[in-house]
Design a protein around this motif. Structure first.
Motif, PDB file in Angstrom:
ATOM      1  N   LYS A  78      -6.141  -3.352   7.339  1.00  0.00           N
ATOM      2  CA  LYS A  78      -6.926  -2.396   8.132  1.00  0.00           C
ATOM      3  C   LYS A  78      -6.191  -1.989   9.408  1.00  0.00           C
ATOM      4  CE  LYS A  78     -11.512  -3.689   6.430  1.00  0.00           C
ATOM      5  NZ  LYS A  78     -12.835  -4.292   6.766  1.00  0.00           N
ATOM      6  N   GLU A 100      -5.686  -5.352  -3.282  1.00  0.00           N
ATOM      7  CA  GLU A 100      -4.801  -4.333  -3.847  1.00  0.00           C
ATOM      8  C   GLU A 100      -5.403  -2.939  -3.673  1.00  0.00           C
ATOM      9  OE1 GLU A 100      -2.612  -3.023  -8.031  1.00  0.00           O
ATOM     10  OE2 GLU A 100      -3.718  -4.925  -7.937  1.00  0.00           O
ATOM     11  N   ALA A 101      -6.703  -2.822  -3.923  1.00  0.00           N
ATOM     12  CA  ALA A 101      -7.361  -1.518  -3.763  1.00  0.00           C
ATOM     13  C   ALA A 101      -7.270  -1.039  -2.317  1.00  0.00           C
ATOM     14  CB  ALA A 101      -8.814  -1.613  -4.205  1.00  0.00           C
ATOM     15  N   ALA A 102      -7.462  -1.945  -1.369  1.00  0.00           N
ATOM     16  CA  ALA A 102      -7.374  -1.564   0.046  1.00  0.00           C
ATOM     17  C   ALA A 102      -5.967  -1.125   0.406  1.00  0.00           C
ATOM     18  CB  ALA A 102      -7.812  -2.741   0.920  1.00  0.00           C
ATOM     19  N   ARG A 104      -3.751   0.203  -1.619  1.00  0.00           N
ATOM     20  CA  ARG A 104      -3.510   1.520  -2.233  1.00  0.00           C
ATOM     21  C   ARG A 104      -4.180   2.631  -1.441  1.00  0.00           C
ATOM     22  NH1 ARG A 104      -0.787   1.147  -6.826  1.00  0.00           N
ATOM     23  NH2 ARG A 104      -0.837  -0.816  -7.993  1.00  0.00           N
ATOM     24  N   ARG A 105      -5.394   2.403  -1.000  1.00  0.00           N
ATOM     25  CA  ARG A 105      -6.094   3.424  -0.206  1.00  0.00           C
ATOM     26  C   ARG A 105      -5.343   3.727   1.086  1.00  0.00           C
ATOM     27  NH1 ARG A 105     -10.713   0.394  -1.726  1.00  0.00           N
ATOM     28  NH2 ARG A 105     -10.726  -0.624   0.324  1.00  0.00           N
ATOM     29  N   ALA A 106      -4.744   2.705   1.669  1.00  0.00           N
ATOM     30  CA  ALA A 106      -4.052   2.868   2.950  1.00  0.00           C
ATOM     31  C   ALA A 106      -2.593   3.266   2.794  1.00  0.00           C
ATOM     32  CB  ALA A 106      -4.151   1.567   3.749  1.00  0.00           C
ATOM     33  N   GLY A 107      -2.109   3.312   1.568  1.00  0.00           N
ATOM     34  CA  GLY A 107      -0.706   3.638   1.348  1.00  0.00           C
ATOM     35  C   GLY A 107       0.231   2.549   1.827  1.00  0.00           C
TER      36      GLY A 107
END
Length: 307
Positions: A78, A100-102, A104-107
């Protein structure tokens, strides 16, 4: 690249710090730990304080026990930092997927490391097995918990994995060298009366080609420590010893190295590559096998354990 090391315990001091110091990719810029420090490196006791104070640090390497790791990793993500996870990458499969999803969302890059996969002879074993028909594979992973994890009570609590903490190293090698995926079919777990996690385990696996695959993990080994994988095939027998540092084919040694030699430097080289390419490496197959064994395993009460 500047990196922060979080959790300054035995594995951090013995492996992570030397690997970072010997790398041209990394500059150890800060540590976060309630108790440990590294001489000459800025030390924090709180991850949030480090993230606020050191916006120049791009990467956070987490060497904490698995249960608190999710909160630390999510906090770093974050804050826009790439994250490297000591094995196992978390306490549950679901939280690893969430991380992993977090990322990917953040690049951002995130890396579930498996240091035993980088033992010297693992790549050679994978190449040799690729052209064979597997008939049987036996894993024998026996060590003395008092020698390698002295005073680490968290390993006996829920989420600590018990003997699967070292056993997952074997599973990381097996999932790397076998051409086909396997899954747990049955298991027996030796649980000390005063612990929540196993001190020993015997596991059988299903192989799509019908090969007999089994593993024995034990944390009560006296004397010589045993970290071996033997694969019987249609063209001969391969043995990986010393945790993947030594390889034999039909009794003839084809190469060897010191145990752990080069493993952590290779992890940090891989992390540098992931960050530069903007990629993610979150192979959870070893953890899936471990958690499935814990889910399917028949519990067998055994003697109390005292460190």
């Amino acid at each position: 690249m500047k990196i922060a090391l979080v959790g300054i315990g035995k594995i951090a001091v013995d492996q992570h710090v030397p690997a970072i110091a010997g790398s041209t990719d990394w500059d150890l810029a800060a540590t976060v730990s309630r108790h440990g420090k590294v001489d000459g490196i800025e030390a924090f006791t709180d991850l949030g304080a480090m993230l606020d104070a050191r916006s120049d640090i791009r990467v956070v390497s987490l060497c904490l026990p698995p249960v608190p790791r999710f909160d630390y990793a999510m906090q770093a993500l974050k804050a826009g930092r790439h994250v490297m996870l000591e094995k196992p990458p978390g306490a549950t499969i679901a939280e690893c997927h969430a991380l992993e999803a977090a990322a990917r969302r953040a690049g951002l890059s995130i890396y579930a490391t498996w240091h035993s996969r980088h033992a010297d002879m693992v790549a050679a074993a994978k190449e040799w097995l690729a052209g064979t028909a597997l008939r049987a594979l036996t894993v024998t992973w026996k060590e003395d918990v008092r020698r390698w994890h002295p005073g680490q009570a968290w390993i006996w609590e829920p989420g600590g994995l018990g003997v699967f903490d070292p056993g997952i190293n074997a599973l990381s090698i097996v999932t790397e060298i076998l051409p086909d995926d396997i899954h747990v079919s049955e298991a027996e777990l030796d649980i000390p009366e005063n612990c929540q996690t196993p001190i020993g385990a015997r596991i059988a696996f299903h192989h799509p080609g019908g090969a007999r695959i089994g593993a024995v993990f034990d944390w009560r080994q006296d004397g010589d420590q045993t970290w071996e994988i033997e694969a019987q095939t249609d063209v001969g027998t391969l043995r990986l010893c010393e945790g993947g540092a030594v390889m034999e084919v039909d009794g003839i040694r084809t190469g060897d190295a010191a145990p752990l030699d080069g493993e952590y430097p290779r992890l940090y080289a891989r992390m540098a590559q992931l960050v530069r390419k903007g990629e993610i490496d979150m192979d959870l197959r070893p953890m899936t096998l471990a958690t499935d064994a814990l889910a399917l395993g028949r519990r067998i009460p055994t003697d109390t354990f005292h460190d």
